[in-house]
Design a protein around this motif. Sequence first.
Motif, short mmCIF file in Angstrom:
data_model
loop_
_atom_site.label_atom_id
_atom_site.label_comp_id
_atom_site.label_asym_id
_atom_site.label_seq_id
_atom_site.Cartn_x
_atom_site.Cartn_y
_atom_site.Cartn_z
N GLY A 140 6.97 -14.34 5.54
CA GLY A 140 6.79 -14.87 6.89
C GLY A 140 6.31 -13.82 7.87
N LEU A 141 6.84 -12.60 7.75
CA LEU A 141 6.36 -11.49 8.59
C LEU A 141 4.88 -11.24 8.33
CD1 LEU A 141 9.20 -8.80 8.46
CD2 LEU A 141 8.56 -10.22 10.41
N ALA A 142 4.49 -11.28 7.05
CA ALA A 142 3.09 -11.06 6.70
C ALA A 142 2.20 -12.14 7.32
CB ALA A 142 2.93 -11.05 5.18
N GLN A 143 2.63 -13.39 7.24
CA GLN A 143 1.85 -14.48 7.82
C GLN A 143 1.71 -14.30 9.33
OE1 GLN A 143 0.48 -17.48 6.03
NE2 GLN A 143 -0.67 -17.13 7.91
N ALA A 144 2.81 -13.88 9.99
CA ALA A 144 2.77 -13.67 11.44
C ALA A 144 1.86 -12.51 11.80
CB ALA A 144 4.18 -13.42 11.96
N ALA A 145 1.91 -11.43 11.01
CA ALA A 145 1.05 -10.28 11.27
C ALA A 145 -0.42 -10.65 11.13
CB ALA A 145 1.41 -9.13 10.33
N MET A 146 -0.74 -11.42 10.11
CA MET A 146 -2.13 -11.84 9.91
C MET A 146 -2.58 -12.76 11.03
SD MET A 146 -1.98 -12.34 5.75
CE MET A 146 -3.68 -12.91 5.56
N ALA A 147 -1.69 -13.64 11.48
CA ALA A 147 -2.05 -14.53 12.59
C ALA A 147 -2.31 -13.74 13.87
CB ALA A 147 -0.93 -15.54 12.82
N ALA A 148 -1.65 -12.57 13.99
CA ALA A 148 -1.85 -11.72 15.17
C ALA A 148 -3.10 -10.85 15.05
CB ALA A 148 -0.62 -10.84 15.40
N GLY A 149 -3.71 -10.84 13.87
CA GLY A 149 -4.94 -10.08 13.70
C GLY A 149 -4.90 -8.96 12.69
N ALA A 150 -3.73 -8.68 12.10
CA ALA A 150 -3.65 -7.64 11.09
C ALA A 150 -4.35 -8.10 9.80
CB ALA A 150 -2.20 -7.29 10.79
N GLN A 151 -4.91 -7.15 9.08
CA GLN A 151 -5.49 -7.43 7.76
C GLN A 151 -4.54 -6.88 6.70
OE1 GLN A 151 -9.47 -5.56 8.95
NE2 GLN A 151 -10.14 -7.18 7.56
N ILE A 152 -4.22 -7.70 5.72
CA ILE A 152 -3.31 -7.28 4.65
C ILE A 152 -4.04 -7.36 3.32
CG2 ILE A 152 -1.16 -7.78 3.44
CD1 ILE A 152 0.00 -8.85 6.00
N PHE A 153 -4.02 -6.25 2.61
CA PHE A 153 -4.64 -6.17 1.30
C PHE A 153 -3.56 -5.86 0.26
CE2 PHE A 153 -7.92 -5.03 4.35
CZ PHE A 153 -8.94 -5.89 3.98
N THR A 154 -3.45 -6.71 -0.76
CA THR A 154 -2.50 -6.50 -1.85
C THR A 154 -3.25 -5.98 -3.07
OG1 THR A 154 -2.73 -8.85 -2.40
CG2 THR A 154 -0.88 -8.22 -1.00
N ARG A 155 -2.48 -5.57 -4.07
CA ARG A 155 -3.07 -4.95 -5.27
C ARG A 155 -4.01 -3.83 -4.85
NH1 ARG A 155 0.16 -6.13 -9.49
NH2 ARG A 155 0.97 -8.23 -9.18
N SER A 156 -3.60 -3.09 -3.84
CA SER A 156 -4.43 -2.01 -3.28
C SER A 156 -3.60 -0.73 -3.12
CB SER A 156 -5.02 -2.44 -1.93
OG SER A 156 -5.83 -3.58 -2.06
N PRO A 157 -3.19 -0.13 -4.23
CA PRO A 157 -2.39 1.08 -4.13
C PRO A 157 -3.19 2.23 -3.52
CG PRO A 157 -3.09 0.74 -6.40
CD PRO A 157 -3.47 -0.50 -5.63
N VAL A 158 -2.58 2.95 -2.61
CA VAL A 158 -3.26 4.08 -1.98
C VAL A 158 -3.22 5.27 -2.93
CG1 VAL A 158 -3.24 5.68 -0.04
CG2 VAL A 158 -2.73 3.26 0.32
N ARG A 159 -4.40 5.79 -3.24
CA ARG A 159 -4.52 6.92 -4.17
C ARG A 159 -4.51 8.26 -3.46
NH1 ARG A 159 -2.80 4.18 -8.34
NH2 ARG A 159 -4.31 2.82 -9.35
N ALA A 160 -5.04 8.29 -2.23
CA ALA A 160 -5.13 9.56 -1.51
C ALA A 160 -5.38 9.28 -0.04
CB ALA A 160 -6.27 10.41 -2.07
N ILE A 161 -4.98 10.23 0.80
CA ILE A 161 -5.40 10.22 2.20
C ILE A 161 -5.98 11.61 2.51
CG2 ILE A 161 -3.71 8.47 2.86
CD1 ILE A 161 -2.11 10.70 4.23
N GLU A 162 -7.09 11.61 3.17
CA GLU A 162 -7.77 12.87 3.45
C GLU A 162 -8.18 12.92 4.92
OE1 GLU A 162 -11.11 13.00 0.86
OE2 GLU A 162 -9.91 13.29 -0.96
N ARG A 163 -8.08 14.10 5.50
CA ARG A 163 -8.48 14.30 6.89
C ARG A 163 -9.99 14.48 6.94
NH1 ARG A 163 -5.96 12.77 11.46
NH2 ARG A 163 -5.85 14.38 13.08
N ASP A 164 -10.65 13.75 7.83
CA ASP A 164 -12.11 13.81 7.92
C ASP A 164 -12.52 13.66 9.37
OD1 ASP A 164 -14.82 13.76 7.50
OD2 ASP A 164 -14.86 11.78 6.56
N ALA A 165 -12.97 14.74 9.97
CA ALA A 165 -13.47 14.73 11.36
C ALA A 165 -12.43 14.19 12.33
CB ALA A 165 -14.77 13.94 11.45
#
Length: 427
Positions: A191-216
């Motif tokens: 339900g929180l996910a549905q509310a977040a999406m209705a507010a404009g958030a984008q939710i992607f599943t099956r999307s494990p984060v492999r790395a975060i890198e600083r760029d500019a």
Amino acid sequence: MQEHPDGQGLWARTAPPAPQTSALAGALKADVAVVGGGFTGLSAALHLAEAGARTVVLEGCEIGHGGSGRNVGLVNAGMWVLPDELPKTLGTVHGERLLTLLGEAPRLVFALVEKHAIACEPERSGTLHCAVGASGLRQIEERARQWQARNAPVRLLDAGEAAAKIGSAAFGGALLDERAGTLQPLAYARGLAQAAMAAGAQIFTRSPVRAIERDAGLWRVETPGGHVTVDWVVSATNAYTTGLWPELRWELVHLPYFQFATEPLPDALRKAILPGRQGAWDTNKVLTSFRLDGEGRLVFGSVGALRCTGPAVHAAWARRAIRRIFPALGAVRFTHSWYGMIGMTDDSLPKFHRLAPNVIGFSGYNGRGIAPGTVFGKVLADHILGATPADDLPLPVSDPHPQRLRALREAGIEWGAQAVHLLRMLR
């Protein structure tokens, strides 16, 4: 049993469907990337999106896959540790600030449920901490004294009052916390996910984060199918952290917790067992929890994992324990079983981490995921939005510190829980 015990059991069976999502593909730009689709991440995403921030949630599996979709569903106030311990450990400013925040956290949960019409079987009738023996009675008396000194609406019940609330004479008393309640946790997460999406958030599943890198001056957050470029990153993986931030995994000792669910109880027994619909747990160190779901099933759990010899040992213990606490039930049949991991810190209190510039998160909920996760998600959103300065946060910034002998302690908890349940069956 109807499903593999490493799934989400009854909660997956009775929750409304999750909102439709897909894996991230390609490149996106946003203001904030939230890593983790549990209570904390979804609450943060909801509050960010409602304020107009472009927000992306990246979940490695499905919404509520981790502890958010596996827990008991108790919406409790505070932490497991006694209230007075927070100022002693964190100092007066942060300790009292955190107590106030977490004491009011169930109110936020139920307000969000009402505001967004989340179908998650909410029950706002309190919770019961049930005393086992004289030592258990002393525990709840002291907990009541400390909360009442802070004007919290908690009340001690004597043995007779407790028996009427619980539907069992097995306990010497109970502490009723009227701030608290129960809900269906996976349904709440969806339900929180549905509310977040209705507010404009984008939710992607099956999307494990492999790395975060600083760029500019920005963060590039990479998944197998794409990447997101953002100003801020929220870490919301807690006990289900994998390779991205190994230091978060090292600071947590995993405590496994299992649950069994019975068939729906007959009407007469539903009226006799937990007639006020409170959720309950006892004062044993290897505790027992029990509650009814929306269809009248008894959900019964304790410490332990349902793998190796665990399923047989814990199921046999649970049947005997139910017969002892609720003899009118007789022999019960379990239709669902599942378990998950709780992240325990060295002082049993949550941590706030700044893992890098503009990379923040809370970790270590120590068995209190729903209300703290929800309110901490809002705190993270407010901090990113500039509404809560760093000096006003409920916890000081801390660096993750590995716990000594973590793997050995985790094995000891899992196998020790089986030993405890075997011994209890012999009494």
